[in-house]
Design an enzyme around this catalytic site. Structure first.
Site, PDB file in Angstrom:
ATOM      1  N   HIS A  98     -27.273   2.389  32.735  1.00 53.30           N
ATOM      2  CA  HIS A  98     -25.919   1.931  33.050  1.00 53.30           C
ATOM      3  C   HIS A  98     -24.984   2.355  31.926  1.00 53.30           C
ATOM      4  CE1 HIS A  98     -27.903  -1.190  30.678  1.00 53.30           C
ATOM      5  NE2 HIS A  98     -26.713  -1.447  30.147  1.00 53.30           N
ATOM      6  N   HIS A 100     -21.334   1.434  29.986  1.00 54.51           N
ATOM      7  CA  HIS A 100     -20.307   0.422  29.759  1.00 54.51           C
ATOM      8  C   HIS A 100     -18.945   1.125  29.695  1.00 54.51           C
ATOM      9  CE1 HIS A 100     -23.144  -2.730  28.042  1.00 54.51           C
ATOM     10  NE2 HIS A 100     -23.896  -1.646  27.986  1.00 54.51           N
TER      11      HIS A 100
HETATM   12  P1  AMP Z   1     -27.313  -2.934  27.416  1.00 51.61           P
HETATM   13  O1  AMP Z   1     -27.460  -3.564  26.074  1.00 51.61           O
HETATM   14  O2  AMP Z   1     -26.634  -1.576  27.349  1.00 51.61           O
HETATM   15  O3  AMP Z   1     -28.614  -2.881  28.179  1.00 51.61           O
HETATM   16  O4  AMP Z   1     -26.308  -3.846  28.208  1.00 51.61           O
HETATM   17  C1  AMP Z   1     -26.677  -4.778  29.177  1.00 51.61           C
HETATM   18  C2  AMP Z   1     -25.426  -5.499  29.601  1.00 51.61           C
HETATM   19  O5  AMP Z   1     -25.716  -6.200  30.796  1.00 51.61           O
HETATM   20  C3  AMP Z   1     -24.945  -6.546  28.585  1.00 51.61           C
HETATM   21  O6  AMP Z   1     -23.627  -6.207  28.154  1.00 51.61           O
HETATM   22  C4  AMP Z   1     -24.980  -7.854  29.369  1.00 51.61           C
HETATM   23  O7  AMP Z   1     -23.888  -8.687  29.082  1.00 51.61           O
HETATM   24  C5  AMP Z   1     -24.955  -7.371  30.798  1.00 51.61           C
HETATM   25  N1  AMP Z   1     -25.571  -8.299  31.752  1.00 51.61           N
HETATM   26  C6  AMP Z   1     -26.775  -8.905  31.631  1.00 51.61           C
HETATM   27  N2  AMP Z   1     -27.004  -9.677  32.711  1.00 51.61           N
HETATM   28  C7  AMP Z   1     -25.932  -9.544  33.529  1.00 51.61           C
HETATM   29  C8  AMP Z   1     -25.575 -10.091  34.792  1.00 51.61           C
HETATM   30  N3  AMP Z   1     -26.367 -10.956  35.445  1.00 51.61           N
HETATM   31  N4  AMP Z   1     -24.383  -9.708  35.334  1.00 51.61           N
HETATM   32  C9  AMP Z   1     -23.563  -8.849  34.681  1.00 51.61           C
HETATM   33  N5  AMP Z   1     -23.855  -8.316  33.489  1.00 51.61           N
HETATM   34  C10 AMP Z   1     -25.013  -8.651  32.910  1.00 51.61           C
END
Ligand code: AMP
Length: 138
Positions: A98, A100
């Site tokens: 994903h 950001h």
């Molecule tokens: P990463 O560290 O790049 O894997 O980022 C994962 C992101 O997913 C973090 O910024 C979290 O805040 C976000 N995240 C985790 N669970 C959820 C959820 N249920 N809905 C939306 N975002 C989420």
């Protein structure tokens, strides 16, 4: 690898979608760096960007550029960061690729800088050669 995103994409747990396309969706991050922090997520369940199918990879650029504009328009922010944590050692918490898109504001102190260091003698040219060879190998 199945993750929280698999469950959101399957509709098992709620997510706040900005768009839902055939191959990609965008979701509001539940713990935003700033309001309007969006996650661009492929439907394909792959941890690494390079493991996504060619058709999914090919759509990324269009969605990403459009999302940077949408985030700026919706929030009024003058700038965004686009961040991909491509593996746990790079800070990836959710093992489903994903990107950001993070709104940025003047003086918001949310930024980061890598602690860079110059190359040693001859190392820049050596690394460039290795990268050219790695690029050509694909
Ligand atoms: P990463 O560290 O790049 O894997 O980022 C994962 C992101 O997913 C973090 O910024 C979290 O805040 C976000 N995240 C985790 N669970 C959820 C959820 N249920 N809905 C939306 N975002 C989420």
């Amino acid at each position: 690898m199945a993750s929280i995103f698999t469950r959101i994409l399957a509709g098992e747990i709620p997510g706040t979608f900005v768009f839902q396309g055939e191959r990609w969706v965008a979701l509001l991050d539940i713990r935003p760096a700033h309001p309007g922090h969006v996650l661009l997520i492929p439907r394909e369940e792959r941890q690494y960007l390079a493991d996504l199918s060619g058709s999914t990879q090919a759509e990324l650029g269009l969605h990403l550029a459009r999302m940077t504009l949408a985030v700026k328009r919706a929030t009024g922010c003058p700038a965004v960061n686009v961040v991909l944590n491509d593996g746990p050692e790079a800070g990836q918490e959710v093992p489903h690729a994903h990107l950001h898109v993070v709104p940025r504001w003047p003086g918001d102190h949310k930024g980061f800088r890598f602690a860079g260091a110059p190359y040693g003698n001859g190392q820049l040219a050596t690394m460039a050669e290795r990268l050219r060879a790695a690029w050509a190998a694909d």
